[in-house]
Scaffold this motif. Sequence first.
Motif, short mmCIF file in Angstrom:
data_model
loop_
_atom_site.label_atom_id
_atom_site.label_comp_id
_atom_site.label_asym_id
_atom_site.label_seq_id
_atom_site.Cartn_x
_atom_site.Cartn_y
_atom_site.Cartn_z
N PRO A 61 14.13 -4.49 15.59
CA PRO A 61 15.38 -4.96 16.21
C PRO A 61 16.38 -5.46 15.17
N ASN A 62 17.64 -5.08 15.35
CA ASN A 62 18.76 -5.59 14.57
C ASN A 62 18.76 -5.16 13.10
N LEU A 63 17.95 -4.15 12.75
CA LEU A 63 17.94 -3.63 11.40
C LEU A 63 18.32 -2.15 11.41
N TYR A 64 18.61 -1.59 10.24
CA TYR A 64 19.03 -0.20 10.22
C TYR A 64 17.91 0.73 10.69
N THR A 65 18.30 1.87 11.20
CA THR A 65 17.35 2.86 11.73
C THR A 65 16.84 3.74 10.61
N GLU A 66 15.53 3.75 10.41
CA GLU A 66 14.92 4.59 9.39
C GLU A 66 14.90 6.04 9.85
N LEU A 67 15.55 6.92 9.09
CA LEU A 67 15.54 8.35 9.36
C LEU A 67 14.72 9.04 8.28
N PHE A 68 14.26 10.27 8.55
CA PHE A 68 13.40 10.95 7.59
C PHE A 68 13.81 12.41 7.45
N PHE A 69 13.61 12.96 6.22
CA PHE A 69 13.98 14.34 5.92
C PHE A 69 12.80 15.07 5.30
N PHE A 70 12.70 16.37 5.58
CA PHE A 70 11.64 17.17 4.97
C PHE A 70 11.80 17.24 3.47
N ASP A 71 13.03 17.47 3.00
CA ASP A 71 13.31 17.48 1.57
C ASP A 71 14.74 17.01 1.34
N GLU A 72 15.12 16.87 0.06
CA GLU A 72 16.44 16.35 -0.25
C GLU A 72 17.53 17.34 0.13
N ALA A 73 17.26 18.63 0.00
CA ALA A 73 18.25 19.64 0.38
C ALA A 73 18.62 19.52 1.86
N THR A 74 17.63 19.23 2.71
CA THR A 74 17.89 19.02 4.13
C THR A 74 18.80 17.82 4.34
N ALA A 75 18.51 16.75 3.62
CA ALA A 75 19.32 15.53 3.75
C ALA A 75 20.77 15.78 3.34
N PHE A 76 20.96 16.50 2.24
CA PHE A 76 22.33 16.82 1.81
C PHE A 76 23.04 17.69 2.85
N SER A 77 22.34 18.66 3.40
CA SER A 77 22.94 19.53 4.41
C SER A 77 23.41 18.72 5.62
N ALA A 78 22.63 17.70 5.97
CA ALA A 78 22.99 16.84 7.10
C ALA A 78 24.18 15.95 6.79
N GLY A 79 24.51 15.78 5.50
CA GLY A 79 25.66 14.99 5.12
C GLY A 79 25.33 13.69 4.41
N HIS A 80 24.09 13.53 3.95
CA HIS A 80 23.68 12.32 3.24
C HIS A 80 23.85 12.51 1.73
N ARG A 81 23.77 11.38 0.99
CA ARG A 81 23.83 11.43 -0.47
C ARG A 81 22.92 10.33 -1.02
N PRO A 82 22.54 10.38 -2.32
CA PRO A 82 21.59 9.42 -2.87
C PRO A 82 22.07 7.97 -2.81
N CYS A 83 21.13 7.07 -2.57
CA CYS A 83 21.39 5.64 -2.49
C CYS A 83 21.54 5.04 -3.89
N PHE A 84 22.50 4.13 -4.05
CA PHE A 84 22.72 3.51 -5.35
C PHE A 84 21.77 2.34 -5.62
N GLU A 85 21.04 1.88 -4.60
CA GLU A 85 20.09 0.79 -4.85
C GLU A 85 18.74 1.32 -5.31
N CYS A 86 18.12 2.18 -4.51
CA CYS A 86 16.77 2.63 -4.83
C CYS A 86 16.74 3.92 -5.66
N ARG A 87 17.90 4.58 -5.84
CA ARG A 87 17.95 5.84 -6.58
C ARG A 87 19.18 5.85 -7.50
N ARG A 88 19.36 4.79 -8.26
CA ARG A 88 20.60 4.64 -9.03
C ARG A 88 20.85 5.81 -9.97
N ASP A 89 19.82 6.25 -10.69
CA ASP A 89 20.02 7.35 -11.64
C ASP A 89 20.45 8.63 -10.93
N ASP A 90 19.78 8.95 -9.83
CA ASP A 90 20.14 10.14 -9.06
C ASP A 90 21.54 9.99 -8.45
#
Length: 207
Positions: A61-90
């Motif tokens: 409750p009251n926290l962000y919704t965890e979503l999941f992707f098969f691979d990174e290419a799928t995530a990009f296709s959906a419109g996502h991009r790498p996180c600056f906190e947990c994936r700063r280099d990427d």
Amino acid sequence: MLQNRVDPRGNIVKTSARGAWLGNRGQLHGDTKTILRPFKLKAWLICVLKFKDRHRQVMAPNLYTELFFFDEATAFSAGHRPCFECRRDDANRFKTAWLKGNPEYGFDPKVHIEKIDEIIHQERIDKKGNKVTFEAAVHDLPDGVFIQIDNEPYLLANKMIWHWTPSGYEQMAPLPVSVKVIVLTPRSVVKAFRSGYRPQMGTDDLK
């Protein structure tokens, strides 16, 4: 089984298949863990599954919704991009490639990522909530891009097309002879791939 897996069109679906990446669009669920909205934020992120020994209750409750992707290419296709906190280099690699591939916006390296998020948001979903697509010559598209053929999503990799399913890529075929194809991956992200960012693809283990 929760509705928390994302397909290449950006739809949030139910499936028993597990994901390799975590996603965030803000809090999308209600008290009963039911999806109420497709997004809350314009920053759609791709995160690692494990980070600094943090443990989360999925759809708490009251926290962000965890979503999941098969691979990174799928995530990009959906419109996502790498996180600056947990994936700063990427995230920095992606930003650099995005800026190189999209010089028409006149952004310099110090531009805030929110400016890029605003552009990607316009490229992934329209005002009616529909997936935004565009047409391009298939042989001009880089690896990691998703296209649509007969209303089905296919990944471009190694001069082949790979049919996407929630559990992985079930079949491959040569690139279509069609001059134009429908592209699912946002236009500016395609340019970032062309400019050097290579997303993780589930086909990497199938070569």
